[in-house]
Design a protein around this motif. Sequence first.
Motif, short mmCIF file in Angstrom:
data_model
loop_
_atom_site.label_atom_id
_atom_site.label_comp_id
_atom_site.label_asym_id
_atom_site.label_seq_id
_atom_site.Cartn_x
_atom_site.Cartn_y
_atom_site.Cartn_z
N GLU A 1 -3.48 0.56 -8.52
CA GLU A 1 -2.63 1.71 -8.17
C GLU A 1 -1.14 1.44 -8.39
OE1 GLU A 1 -3.56 4.82 -7.23
OE2 GLU A 1 -5.69 4.30 -7.43
N GLY B 1 -9.92 4.39 2.46
CA GLY B 1 -9.07 5.32 1.72
C GLY B 1 -7.61 4.92 1.63
N GLU C 1 -5.95 3.96 -0.71
CA GLU C 1 -5.31 4.42 -1.96
C GLU C 1 -4.60 5.76 -1.79
OE1 GLU C 1 -9.56 5.62 -1.81
OE2 GLU C 1 -8.59 3.67 -1.70
N LYS C 2 -5.01 6.57 -0.81
CA LYS C 2 -4.34 7.87 -0.62
C LYS C 2 -2.94 7.71 -0.03
CE LYS C 2 -6.47 8.82 3.81
NZ LYS C 2 -7.61 9.37 4.47
N HIS C 3 -2.57 6.50 0.35
CA HIS C 3 -1.24 6.25 0.93
C HIS C 3 -0.30 5.51 -0.03
CE1 HIS C 3 -2.35 7.88 4.76
NE2 HIS C 3 -3.45 7.14 4.76
#
Length: 188
Positions: free
Chosen positions: A23, A170, A172-174
């Motif tokens: 990411e 999750g 990766e959503k941050h």
Amino acid sequence: MIIYLHGFGGCGASSKATVFRNELEEYKFIAPSLSYIPKLAIDTLKELIASYMKYEKVYLIGSSLGGYYATYLADYFNIPAVLINPAVNSKDTLTQYLGQSINFYDNSYFEWSKKHIEMLKSYEIESIKPKLYFLLSQKGDELLDYMDGVIKFKDAKSIIENNGSHRFDGVEKHIEDIIDFFQLDIKE
């Protein structure tokens, strides 16, 4: 330079390190595999951070025990750190692992002793500088009491989510929240 610090028994090739590596591929990023011996891990990180700081800004992301180390190092170097389900009371939490412990990368064993617990005590930061920290915590953490982090980092930026796990489901959503906290230029 963004440096990811893994947790107890972890390594720089963990699933969370891999998420960050993928990411954050537009940024300089490393996830070193650290010694299970606290003093060796901290000494290695101090050398690494000091060498990078000569040429660029350094940012830390620490998960679990890596969050404990990142708290100490952020304070020591006055640099920002994202803490993911940090082991705020690691010297207490890790007492349950005295004896043979497992390395989650290759399933090898190492001996975790009272000497290692004593080493952790010397990296305790009693009074934090809130502006240095961004806490990401999930209430469903099955290994640590998320409230320890909420209390210690009460004046710091934070995101506290219901449910989840110690792995921080999750994460990766941050990524954008982390980039914003570090005030990095978002590259198109």
